[in-house]
Design a protein around this motif. Structure first.
Motif, PDB file in Angstrom:
ATOM      1  N   LYS A 159     -20.514  -3.053  23.269  1.00 49.02           N
ATOM      2  CA  LYS A 159     -20.220  -4.082  24.267  1.00 49.02           C
ATOM      3  C   LYS A 159     -20.982  -5.373  23.975  1.00 49.02           C
ATOM      4  N   GLY A 160     -22.249  -5.223  23.575  1.00 46.33           N
ATOM      5  CA  GLY A 160     -23.048  -6.401  23.268  1.00 46.33           C
ATOM      6  C   GLY A 160     -22.505  -7.167  22.078  1.00 46.33           C
ATOM      7  N   PHE A 161     -22.020  -6.451  21.075  1.00 48.42           N
ATOM      8  CA  PHE A 161     -21.459  -7.093  19.890  1.00 48.42           C
ATOM      9  C   PHE A 161     -20.133  -7.785  20.217  1.00 48.42           C
ATOM     10  N   LEU A 162     -19.271  -7.105  20.980  1.00 52.36           N
ATOM     11  CA  LEU A 162     -17.956  -7.660  21.311  1.00 52.36           C
ATOM     12  C   LEU A 162     -18.043  -8.873  22.230  1.00 52.36           C
ATOM     13  N   THR A 163     -19.092  -8.947  23.038  1.00 44.79           N
ATOM     14  CA  THR A 163     -19.266 -10.087  23.940  1.00 44.79           C
ATOM     15  C   THR A 163     -20.156 -11.174  23.330  1.00 44.79           C
ATOM     16  N   PHE A 164     -20.478 -11.016  22.048  1.00 48.36           N
ATOM     17  CA  PHE A 164     -21.286 -11.981  21.298  1.00 48.36           C
ATOM     18  C   PHE A 164     -22.728 -12.080  21.821  1.00 48.36           C
ATOM     19  N   LYS A 165     -23.161 -11.046  22.544  1.00 50.83           N
ATOM     20  CA  LYS A 165     -24.545 -11.010  23.019  1.00 50.83           C
ATOM     21  C   LYS A 165     -25.489 -10.451  21.954  1.00 50.83           C
ATOM     22  N   LEU A 166     -24.930  -9.684  21.015  1.00 54.78           N
ATOM     23  CA  LEU A 166     -25.731  -9.081  19.949  1.00 54.78           C
ATOM     24  C   LEU A 166     -25.138  -9.466  18.601  1.00 54.78           C
ATOM     25  N   SER A 167     -26.022  -9.760  17.649  1.00 52.93           N
ATOM     26  CA  SER A 167     -25.570 -10.110  16.308  1.00 52.93           C
ATOM     27  C   SER A 167     -25.303  -8.860  15.488  1.00 52.93           C
ATOM     28  N   TYR A 168     -24.558  -9.036  14.414  1.00 56.95           N
ATOM     29  CA  TYR A 168     -24.272  -7.920  13.515  1.00 56.95           C
ATOM     30  C   TYR A 168     -25.570  -7.385  12.910  1.00 56.95           C
ATOM     31  N   SER A 169     -26.487  -8.289  12.568  1.00 62.45           N
ATOM     32  CA  SER A 169     -27.754  -7.865  11.959  1.00 62.45           C
ATOM     33  C   SER A 169     -28.579  -7.027  12.940  1.00 62.45           C
ATOM     34  N   PHE A 170     -28.530  -7.361  14.243  1.00 62.43           N
ATOM     35  CA  PHE A 170     -29.261  -6.583  15.243  1.00 62.43           C
ATOM     36  C   PHE A 170     -28.674  -5.178  15.335  1.00 62.43           C
ATOM     37  N   VAL A 171     -27.343  -5.089  15.411  1.00 63.03           N
ATOM     38  CA  VAL A 171     -26.673  -3.786  15.495  1.00 63.03           C
ATOM     39  C   VAL A 171     -27.000  -2.945  14.266  1.00 63.03           C
ATOM     40  N   LYS A 172     -26.943  -3.568  13.101  1.00 63.74           N
ATOM     41  CA  LYS A 172     -27.238  -2.863  11.845  1.00 63.74           C
ATOM     42  C   LYS A 172     -28.675  -2.355  11.836  1.00 63.74           C
ATOM     43  N   ASN A 173     -29.598  -3.155  12.362  1.00 62.81           N
ATOM     44  CA  ASN A 173     -31.014  -2.761  12.381  1.00 62.81           C
ATOM     45  C   ASN A 173     -31.250  -1.565  13.307  1.00 62.81           C
ATOM     46  N   ILE A 174     -30.579  -1.551  14.460  1.00 66.41           N
ATOM     47  CA  ILE A 174     -30.716  -0.417  15.376  1.00 66.41           C
ATOM     48  C   ILE A 174     -30.179   0.856  14.725  1.00 66.41           C
ATOM     49  N   LYS A 175     -29.043   0.758  14.043  1.00 61.22           N
ATOM     50  CA  LYS A 175     -28.489   1.932  13.370  1.00 61.22           C
ATOM     51  C   LYS A 175     -29.428   2.425  12.264  1.00 61.22           C
ATOM     52  N   LYS A 176     -30.073   1.490  11.588  1.00 62.61           N
ATOM     53  CA  LYS A 176     -31.052   1.868  10.557  1.00 62.61           C
ATOM     54  C   LYS A 176     -32.235   2.593  11.188  1.00 62.61           C
ATOM     55  N   LYS A 177     -32.683   2.121  12.351  1.00 64.27           N
ATOM     56  CA  LYS A 177     -33.776   2.778  13.070  1.00 64.27           C
ATOM     57  C   LYS A 177     -33.378   4.198  13.459  1.00 64.27           C
ATOM     58  N   MET A 178     -32.147   4.369  13.917  1.00 65.66           N
ATOM     59  CA  MET A 178     -31.680   5.699  14.306  1.00 65.66           C
ATOM     60  C   MET A 178     -31.646   6.635  13.101  1.00 65.66           C
ATOM     61  N   ASN A 179     -31.226   6.119  11.974  1.00 65.41           N
ATOM     62  CA  ASN A 179     -31.201   6.934  10.756  1.00 65.41           C
ATOM     63  C   ASN A 179     -32.615   7.383  10.375  1.00 65.41           C
ATOM     64  N   SER A 180     -33.602   6.534  10.660  1.00 66.08           N
ATOM     65  CA  SER A 180     -34.984   6.854  10.298  1.00 66.08           C
ATOM     66  C   SER A 180     -35.538   8.026  11.087  1.00 66.08           C
ATOM     67  N   ILE A 181     -34.943   8.319  12.253  1.00 68.57           N
ATOM     68  CA  ILE A 181     -35.369   9.487  13.023  1.00 68.57           C
ATOM     69  C   ILE A 181     -34.297  10.586  12.983  1.00 68.57           C
ATOM     70  N   ASN A 182     -33.477  10.503  11.950  1.00 70.89           N
ATOM     71  CA  ASN A 182     -32.455  11.526  11.645  1.00 70.89           C
ATOM     72  C   ASN A 182     -31.418  11.680  12.753  1.00 70.89           C
ATOM     73  N   LEU A 183     -31.076  10.559  13.383  1.00 70.49           N
ATOM     74  CA  LEU A 183     -29.991  10.549  14.357  1.00 70.49           C
ATOM     75  C   LEU A 183     -28.977   9.491  13.941  1.00 70.49           C
ATOM     76  N   ARG A 184     -27.710   9.760  14.233  1.00 76.21           N
ATOM     77  CA  ARG A 184     -26.653   8.883  13.750  1.00 76.21           C
ATOM     78  C   ARG A 184     -25.858   8.318  14.916  1.00 76.21           C
ATOM     79  N   LEU A 185     -25.519   7.046  14.798  1.00 77.27           N
ATOM     80  CA  LEU A 185     -24.636   6.416  15.770  1.00 77.27           C
ATOM     81  C   LEU A 185     -23.248   6.248  15.156  1.00 77.27           C
ATOM     82  N   ASP A 186     -22.232   6.629  15.911  1.00 77.26           N
ATOM     83  CA  ASP A 186     -20.865   6.443  15.414  1.00 77.26           C
ATOM     84  C   ASP A 186     -20.464   4.964  15.456  1.00 77.26           C
TER      85      ASP A 186
END
Length: 283
Positions: free
Chosen positions: A256-283
């Motif tokens: 929702k944040g990305f689609l409403t231009f509230k979040l940048s692509y780089s921010f979304v990518k960074n959060i997904k990278k953080k999730m991968n670091s704790i062995n959890l995946r976001l679809d």
């Protein structure tokens, strides 16, 4: 001694009721740190009046910076062996501090509470389960707290201050909501002893601003990730409802944040990278 930290902002209508409850405590070895967060009403004057009447009240004034920064100032100034938190629009019964039983010398003591929504006249009791001293594991305790809707409330807990200082624990001022849950989970990673008591001395008045809250996607996503990371560190299974719900919440807010231009692509990518670091995946 217990240090009570009360952040205050434009609370003149409820502040006296709150502070009168502190004065009436049956446990008397306390200091109460009143942190005025740049109030524009008579809150500061009320604080100063109570401090003149009782030297256990200590008043601090700062520019407005939010509840987390106010609590952090309180933690910087606290001198007690234990720390308790109270909100200026709530109240407490006389045995609130006594029932924390700090002489049991636990890292954290937890009790129940009563709450009232803005459109209600009577309080609803949120009892805690039977009194216990480490009859549960730390993870089992947290899971039980989650079941009882007592997972992220500061004011139903009393914290050992030496642990807060040792690990430099503070409230994250970037988080708009859930900063209390984040603080508690970080504290719980260092807890070696705990106690629960079946009392409900805190009277929580749920403010009506929750219904008017405007979502801050960046804060919401960062805090939700932090909660997930701490739950993983505390041993929560990935399949538990708590983690599944948090992961779904994070995923939805990122989209929702990305689609409403509230979040940048780089921010979304960074959060997904953080999730991968704790062995959890976001679809």
């Amino acid at each position: 001694m217990i240090s009570i930290i009360i952040p205050i902002y434009n609370s003149e209508e409820t502040l006296c009721r709150c502070l009168d409850g502190i004065i009436d405590q049956t446990f008397t070895d306390w200091e109460c740190l009143l942190v005025d967060d740049g109030s524009r009403d008579n809150s500061l004057a009320i604080c100063q009046e109570y401090a003149r009447k009782d030297v256990r009240f200590k008043v601090f004034h700062k520019e407005n910076g939010g509840v987390s920064s106010a609590r952090n100032l309180g933690l910087d100034k606290a001198t007690g062996d234990f720390v308790a938190f109270c909100d200026s629009d709530d109240s407490v019964t006389q045995k609130w501090l006594e029932d924390f039983d700090v002489l049991s010398n636990k890292d954290i003591v937890i009790q129940g509470y009563k709450f009232k929504k803005a459109d209600q006249l009577a309080y609803t009791t949120k009892d805690f389960f039977e009194s216990s001293e480490e009859t549960l594991s730390r993870k089992e305790l947290l899971e039980r707290l989650l079941e009882l809707d007592n997972f992220g409330y500061l004011w139903s807990r009393c914290f050992r201050r030496s642990l807060i200082d040792k690990y430099s624990l503070r409230f994250n001022t970037e988080y708009v909501v859930r900063e209390d849950e984040d603080f508690i989970l970080h504290f719980m990673t260092h807890v070696n002893s705990f106690k629960t008591v079946p009392t409900n001395n805190y009277l929580y008045n749920e403010p009506d601003y929750f219904s008017k809250y405007t979502k801050n996607y960046k804060s919401e996503c960062l805090c939700t990730y932090d909660v997930i990371a701490q739950c993983v560190l505390l041993g929560f299974n990935v399949q538990t409802d708590k983690l599944k719900n948090e992961i779904e919440k994070l995923s939805n807010n990122l989209i929702k944040g990305f689609l409403t231009f509230k979040l940048s692509y780089s921010f979304v990518k960074n959060i997904k990278k953080k999730m991968n670091s704790i062995n959890l995946r976001l679809d």
